[in-house]
Design a protein around this motif. Structure first.
Motif, mmCIF file in Angstrom:
data_model
loop_
_atom_site.group_PDB
_atom_site.id
_atom_site.type_symbol
_atom_site.label_atom_id
_atom_site.label_comp_id
_atom_site.label_asym_id
_atom_site.label_seq_id
_atom_site.Cartn_x
_atom_site.Cartn_y
_atom_site.Cartn_z
ATOM 1 N N MET A 1 45.775 14.996 60.864
ATOM 2 C CA MET A 1 46.940 14.856 60.203
ATOM 3 C C MET A 1 47.199 13.172 59.746
ATOM 4 N N ILE A 2 47.286 13.187 58.656
ATOM 5 C CA ILE A 2 47.802 11.737 57.982
ATOM 6 C C ILE A 2 49.092 11.665 57.388
ATOM 7 N N ILE A 3 49.753 10.738 58.045
ATOM 8 C CA ILE A 3 50.987 10.255 57.859
ATOM 9 C C ILE A 3 50.920 9.011 56.886
ATOM 10 N N PHE A 4 51.830 9.194 55.765
ATOM 11 C CA PHE A 4 51.384 8.041 54.667
ATOM 12 C C PHE A 4 53.003 8.258 53.713
ATOM 13 N N GLY A 5 53.372 7.010 53.074
ATOM 14 C CA GLY A 5 54.560 7.024 52.398
ATOM 15 C C GLY A 5 54.812 5.643 51.914
ATOM 16 N N THR A 6 55.998 5.066 51.472
ATOM 17 C CA THR A 6 56.466 3.899 51.194
ATOM 18 C C THR A 6 57.388 3.330 51.857
ATOM 19 N N LYS A 7 57.659 1.919 51.852
ATOM 20 C CA LYS A 7 58.601 1.172 52.527
ATOM 21 C C LYS A 7 59.089 -0.209 51.825
#
Length: 93
Positions: A1-7
């Motif tokens: 599982m890969i967790i990605f996003g923006t901040k």
């Protein structure tokens, strides 16, 4: 599982006295820079977008500006000497 996003990060670059286009008052305006970074496993890796804006402290009106306009206003606020690094206030808790 890969967790990605923006901040998002918000930097206050300067406080300038300008004539507001919304209310017409000569008031303090904050010059700010908003940087959105891509994150992988909650670690910010690289900037995705950078936006600049001024906000009137009297009426709260916000106006988006270009990078060149922001650099010019920042140099004007610093007495003609542009800063390469934005000043960040340390957290006091």
């Amino acid at each position: 599982m890969i967790i990605f996003g923006t901040k998002g990060y918000l930097y206050q670059l300067a406080i300038l006295t300008l004539l507001c286009g919304q209310c017409g008052n000569p008031a303090a305006h904050t010059l700010s820079k908003r940087v959105t970074k891509f994150t992988l496993f909650f670690v910010p890796l690289f900037p995705v977008s950078t936006k600049y804006a001024t906000q009137c402290t009297f009426c709260g009106a916000q106006q988006k500006i270009s990078k060149e306009q922001a650099e010019q206003l920042q140099a004007q606020g610093a007495g003609g000497q542009p800063h390469n690094q934005p000043q960040q206030q340390p957290y006091q808790g």
